[in-house]
Design a protein around this motif. Structure first.
Motif, short mmCIF file in Angstrom:
data_model
loop_
_atom_site.label_atom_id
_atom_site.label_comp_id
_atom_site.label_asym_id
_atom_site.label_seq_id
_atom_site.Cartn_x
_atom_site.Cartn_y
_atom_site.Cartn_z
N VAL A 1 0.84 -1.19 0.00
CA VAL A 1 0.00 0.00 0.00
C VAL A 1 0.88 1.24 0.00
CG1 VAL A 1 -1.64 1.35 1.39
CG2 VAL A 1 -1.98 -1.10 1.07
N ALA A 2 1.92 1.21 0.81
CA ALA A 2 2.82 2.38 0.86
C ALA A 2 3.53 2.57 -0.49
CB ALA A 2 3.84 2.18 1.98
N GLN A 3 3.96 1.45 -1.09
CA GLN A 3 4.60 1.55 -2.39
C GLN A 3 3.64 2.08 -3.44
OE1 GLN A 3 6.18 -2.16 -3.73
NE2 GLN A 3 7.08 -1.33 -5.64
N ALA A 4 2.41 1.63 -3.41
CA ALA A 4 1.42 2.11 -4.37
C ALA A 4 1.10 3.57 -4.14
CB ALA A 4 0.16 1.26 -4.26
N GLU A 5 1.08 3.97 -2.93
CA GLU A 5 0.83 5.39 -2.64
C GLU A 5 1.96 6.26 -3.19
OE1 GLU A 5 0.35 5.53 1.55
OE2 GLU A 5 -1.80 5.01 1.51
N ALA A 6 3.22 5.80 -3.02
CA ALA A 6 4.35 6.55 -3.55
C ALA A 6 4.30 6.63 -5.07
CB ALA A 6 5.66 5.91 -3.09
N GLN B 1 -3.31 3.79 -13.59
CA GLN B 1 -2.78 2.47 -13.20
C GLN B 1 -2.26 2.46 -11.75
OE1 GLN B 1 0.19 1.44 -16.11
NE2 GLN B 1 -1.32 1.15 -17.77
N ASP B 2 -1.55 3.53 -11.39
CA ASP B 2 -1.04 3.60 -10.01
C ASP B 2 -2.19 3.73 -9.00
OD1 ASP B 2 1.50 3.37 -10.98
OD2 ASP B 2 1.93 5.52 -10.94
N GLN B 3 -3.25 4.43 -9.40
CA GLN B 3 -4.41 4.53 -8.51
C GLN B 3 -5.06 3.16 -8.31
OE1 GLN B 3 -5.61 7.44 -6.91
NE2 GLN B 3 -6.81 5.87 -5.78
N ALA B 4 -5.17 2.42 -9.42
CA ALA B 4 -5.74 1.07 -9.32
C ALA B 4 -4.85 0.16 -8.48
CB ALA B 4 -5.94 0.49 -10.71
N ALA B 5 -3.53 0.33 -8.65
CA ALA B 5 -2.60 -0.49 -7.86
C ALA B 5 -2.72 -0.17 -6.37
CB ALA B 5 -1.18 -0.27 -8.34
N LEU B 6 -2.91 1.10 -6.05
CA LEU B 6 -3.10 1.47 -4.63
C LEU B 6 -4.38 0.90 -4.07
CD1 LEU B 6 -2.28 3.08 -2.10
CD2 LEU B 6 -3.45 5.07 -3.11
#
Length: 402
Positions: free
Chosen positions: A184-189, A224-229
């Motif tokens: 979650v932290a990685q996706a947020e970054a 994509q990053d939003q979906a990953a988060l």
């Protein structure tokens, strides 16, 4: 001398004047009524001279014998005085004591019975054998109960293994939760970088320094990053919810362990009941158990008489006025007439014996006849008696109440 002549009777001189007066007609004249009453009256029975003389002779003989034997007379008087003094002293001493022959040896006999079902494999005592506390009385076949105990022990082991498994799963799930949180932290970054890149490309596109393709690529990366988060956050929540499931499983495993331990304790207790021991020191009596007999739960196998015995004396209620706990008692037991035991009054029952009987007296109905009631008094020995005593043996206690 003529033997046929009449014998002159003795004449009382006191009657001669009256007779002479009657003959001369000088006596007092009596009325007809007086003569009739005197005639009707019974004749006076004066003692004859022979009887009066005999009584005087007896008195003379009595006093004469007393004068002739003064020492014998004195001895008789002394014996009479001593007997009277002895009676007085006996009464003065007897009034200080209360006794009864309605007294017996009493004890709290124990009924020894089977608590489980099984075949008796050994009877370790015989009739009237003295045993100490904890001594084995008899044994019941324990093979089935040994198997039940082993099964219960296996259940405890399985329950503990279940708890260990849940604990291991909990540790692994905590690691998964940590990994999900890191994702979650990685996706947020990555999402923050994608937002910044999308903003920069849109500004450059507005100035004409960036192409439309670069701007669209930045917007796609942002999505994509939003979906990953969102996926990382969903995985983290799923991992946390699984941890709650494991915690519930852990509590269930602990409950199963407690249940298995209770089953083990019950099996071990049941196994101990296959060996019946003496509760206190005493004698085993009235044994009905035999080797090979199948015992049922609650079946009486023998009676047990403890060494601790006392006396149950049923005194009349009129004897309890001065009786108090602690007063000394002399105890005579019919079985040992040459021995005297010593004890003391322990307590007086709060009520007569009939008040606690199966069918107590109901004096409020029918005709009433007053009967002196008996009240049980508990008497204990000062020291354990050095003789065999059993319940029901006859006793005569004497209590010193003064």
């Amino acid at each position: 001398m003529d033997t046929n002549s009449p014998v002159a009777e003795p004449v009382d001189e006191r009657q001669q004047p009256a007779r002479r007066a009657d003959k001369q007609g000088k006596g007092p004249r009596r009325s007809d009524a007086e003569r009739k009453s005197k005639a009707d009256a019974p004749p006076e029975q004066d003692a004859s001279p022979e009887e009066s003389g005999a009584s005087q002779d007896k008195r003379r003989n009595l006093f004469g014998s007393i004068r002739r034997h003064p020492f014998v007379t004195g001895a008789i008087l002394l014996v009479v005085l001593l007997v009277a003094a002895g009676v007085v002293l006996w009464w003065l001493n007897a009034r200080n004591y209360e006794w009864t022959d309605d007294a017996f040896i009493d004890a709290r006999t124990v009924t020894v019975g089977a608590e489980i079902a099984g075949r008796i494999t050994d009877v370790a005592v015989t009739d009237n054998q003295p045993v100490e506390a904890g001594a084995v009385l008899l044994r019941i076949d324990d093979s089935d109960y040994q198997a039940s105990l082993k099964q219960a022990e296996a259940g405890v082991v399985a329950a503990r293994a279940g708890i260990t498994d849940v604990q291991a799963q909990t540790v692994a799930q905590n690691a998964k939760i940590d990994a999900a949180q890191k994702q979650v932290a990685q996706a947020e970054a990555a999402l923050e970088f994608a937002k910044a890149e999308d903003k920069r490309n849109r500004e450059l596109l507005a100035k004409g320094t960036a192409t439309q393709q670069q701007a669209e690529q930045a917007a796609s990366t942002l999505r994509q990053d939003q979906a990953a988060l969102d996926t990382a956050m969903a995985n983290a929540e799923a991992a946390k919810s699984q941890l709650a499931v494991l915690q519930a499983q852990g509590k269930s495993a602990e409950a199963k362990l407690q249940q298995a331990q209770a089953t083990e304790d019950q099996a071990r207790t049941t196994l101990t009941r296959t060996t019946i021991v003496a509760p206190v020191a005493g004698r085993a009596t009235n044994i009905t158990a035999a080797k090979g007999t199948y015992a049922q739960p609650g079946q009486v196998l023998m009676m047990f008489v403890p060494k601790d015995v006392w006396i149950r004396a049923n005194f009349k209620e009129t004897q309890l006025d001065l009786m108090r706990p602690g007063q000394p008692v002399d105890i005579a037991i019919d079985a040992y007439p040459d021995k005297t035991f010593h004890g003391r009054v322990d307590s007086v029952q709060a009520g007569s014996g009939t008040a606690f009987s199966l069918l107590p007296a109901e004096n409020a109905t029918g005709n009433f006849v007053k009967v002196v009631q008996r009240v049980p008094v508990k008497i204990v020995f000062d020291q354990p008696p050095d003789a065999y005593l059993g319940p029901g043996m006859s006793v005569v206690p004497t209590v010193k109440v003064r």
